[in-house]
Design a protein around this motif. Structure first.
Motif, mmCIF file in Angstrom:
data_model
loop_
_atom_site.group_PDB
_atom_site.id
_atom_site.type_symbol
_atom_site.label_atom_id
_atom_site.label_comp_id
_atom_site.label_asym_id
_atom_site.label_seq_id
_atom_site.Cartn_x
_atom_site.Cartn_y
_atom_site.Cartn_z
ATOM 1 N N ALA A 98 -38.095 79.827 -10.204
ATOM 2 C CA ALA A 98 -37.282 80.400 -9.136
ATOM 3 C C ALA A 98 -36.305 79.409 -8.526
ATOM 4 O O ALA A 98 -35.317 79.814 -7.908
ATOM 5 C CB ALA A 98 -38.195 80.968 -8.041
ATOM 6 N N ASP A 99 -36.561 78.117 -8.652
ATOM 7 C CA ASP A 99 -35.639 77.126 -8.090
ATOM 8 C C ASP A 99 -34.748 76.537 -9.180
ATOM 9 O O ASP A 99 -34.256 75.427 -9.055
ATOM 10 C CB ASP A 99 -36.401 76.019 -7.374
ATOM 11 C CG ASP A 99 -37.365 75.282 -8.290
ATOM 12 O OD1 ASP A 99 -37.494 75.683 -9.464
ATOM 13 O OD2 ASP A 99 -37.997 74.312 -7.838
ATOM 14 N N SER A 100 -34.545 77.302 -10.253
ATOM 15 C CA SER A 100 -33.743 76.845 -11.381
ATOM 16 C C SER A 100 -32.578 77.795 -11.620
ATOM 17 O O SER A 100 -32.622 78.962 -11.228
ATOM 18 C CB SER A 100 -34.598 76.751 -12.651
ATOM 19 O OG SER A 100 -35.739 75.934 -12.450
ATOM 20 N N THR A 101 -31.541 77.279 -12.275
ATOM 21 C CA THR A 101 -30.425 78.111 -12.707
ATOM 22 C C THR A 101 -30.223 77.890 -14.201
ATOM 23 O O THR A 101 -30.236 76.753 -14.667
ATOM 24 C CB THR A 101 -29.130 77.783 -11.949
ATOM 25 O OG1 THR A 101 -28.842 76.394 -12.064
ATOM 26 C CG2 THR A 101 -29.255 78.160 -10.481
ATOM 27 N N VAL A 102 -30.042 78.987 -14.920
ATOM 28 C CA VAL A 102 -29.915 78.918 -16.379
ATOM 29 C C VAL A 102 -28.444 78.943 -16.761
ATOM 30 O O VAL A 102 -27.616 79.515 -16.049
ATOM 31 C CB VAL A 102 -30.671 80.079 -17.050
ATOM 32 C CG1 VAL A 102 -32.123 80.079 -16.620
ATOM 33 C CG2 VAL A 102 -30.020 81.423 -16.736
#
Length: 333
Positions: A98-102
């Motif tokens: 949830a604290d990541s961006t792809v």
């Protein structure tokens, strides 16, 4: 493998600050594989904020549980996604945090590997920029270890990295069910799944061509992610205390980079203008080492310093203090 649909599973625990950016980045990646259907499921595990509401507003399916267990959260998300799709055949499961961006090509690259016959794809991560003024010690230590096996740029060789991240992995639903899915583990649930996939003989691709940006925040027992940085414990904080005269302190990420509270508060001690216990211990340990270990010559004795050098004014020896030399000069005047 023929891909019929994709399900993206995102466990979260109090991630209201990051969940919107995460879901939006997944939506962009989904646009790049259209018209293939992509369903995003956010599992809000023991959330006390508005994580679930924000995820739903961005178009994600949401499930709320109260387990505080990242392995259980991922497993519940997979079950919910497969129930939405009504089948496991031709389904690709993509995982992130949830604290990541792809990246935009995140799903495109995973599906390409799947169509070449791989049952799972393991990607890499990049740490998000540190907050301004924070100590960079943990980041440099992480990068040095993380990229140790990466070939030089001039080699033009693909990096088959050794890492496993729940923030960047994909697996076919068939292979996932064959090995029993995610175990209800509070940490290392991703490593456990990959170990069972490997043992069962499934083809696994390891690639650095679609890295995910993730926060470098250690959170012990946190159900929403598997941290790429070490978690501060009493053991590794004590490792910074000087182990004895003439010995090096144990190296590793500095405690203040990992939210360890000092006498003056939490956060980076350098940014707050003081040294925490870890920094002071490192300084003491360094000064306690032998001069040769520090790359310095041993200090000369007074006799060694005097040897071969002329005496100062009025016979003042050269090792006398500056004030004494100045006094001798004034006396001569």
């Amino acid at each position: 493998m023929n891909i019929a649909a994709v399900a993206v599973v995102v466990p979260a625990h109090n991630e209201a600050e990051h969940i919107v950016a995460c879901v939006r980045s997944i939506r962009v990646a989904a646009d790049h594989v259209g018209p293939l259907p992509v369903h995003t499921v956010v599992v809000a595990d023991a959330c006390t904020d508005i994580t679930a509401a924000l995820a739903a507003r961005e178009g994600a399916h949401t499930v709320s549980i109260d387990r505080r267990n990242v392995g259980a959260a991922r497993a519940v998300g997979v079950l919910h996604a497969l129930a939405l799709l009504g089948s496991t055949s031709g389904i690709w499961l993509a995982m992130t945090d949830a604290d990541s961006t792809v990246p935009a090509h995140w799903l495109t690259r995973q599906i390409a590997w799947a169509r070449r016959g791989h049952d799972a794809v393991l990607g890499t991560i990049r740490l998000a920029p540190a907050s301004q003024g924070a100590c960079r010690y943990a980041r440099s230590e992480h990068d040095a270890a993380y990229y140790r096996t990466r070939p030089a740029a001039e080699d033009n060789t693909a990096w088959e990295h050794p890492h496993v991240h729940g923030a960047n992995m994909g697996v076919s639903a068939t292979a996932y069910h064959h090995v029993g899915g995610f175990a209800p583990l509070t940490t290392s649930e991703d490593h456990d799944l990959v170990a069972r996939l490997t043992q069962a003989g499934h083809r696994i691709a390891r690639t650095d061509d679609h890295p995910v940006h993730t926060a470098g925040r250690p959170r012990p027992g946190r159900p929403g992610r598997s941290s790429p940085l070490p978690v501060p414990t009493s053991e590794n904080v004590r490792a910074y205390r000087a182990p004895g005269p003439g010995r090096r302190a144990v190296s590793g990420p500095h405690p203040c980079d990992r939210g360890v509270t000092t006498s003056a508060g939490s956060g980076s001690c350098r940014s707050r203008g003081f040294r925490c216990d870890g920094h002071r211990a490192q300084r003491r340990a360094t000064s306690a080492r032998e001069p040769s270990e520090q790359g310095l010559r041993p200090p000369a004795t007074p006799g060694q310093r005097h040897q071969g050098r002329a005496a100062g004014p009025s016979g003042t020896p050269p090792w006398s203090t500056s004030s004494a030399r100045r006094a001798a000069v004034r006396h001569q005047r």
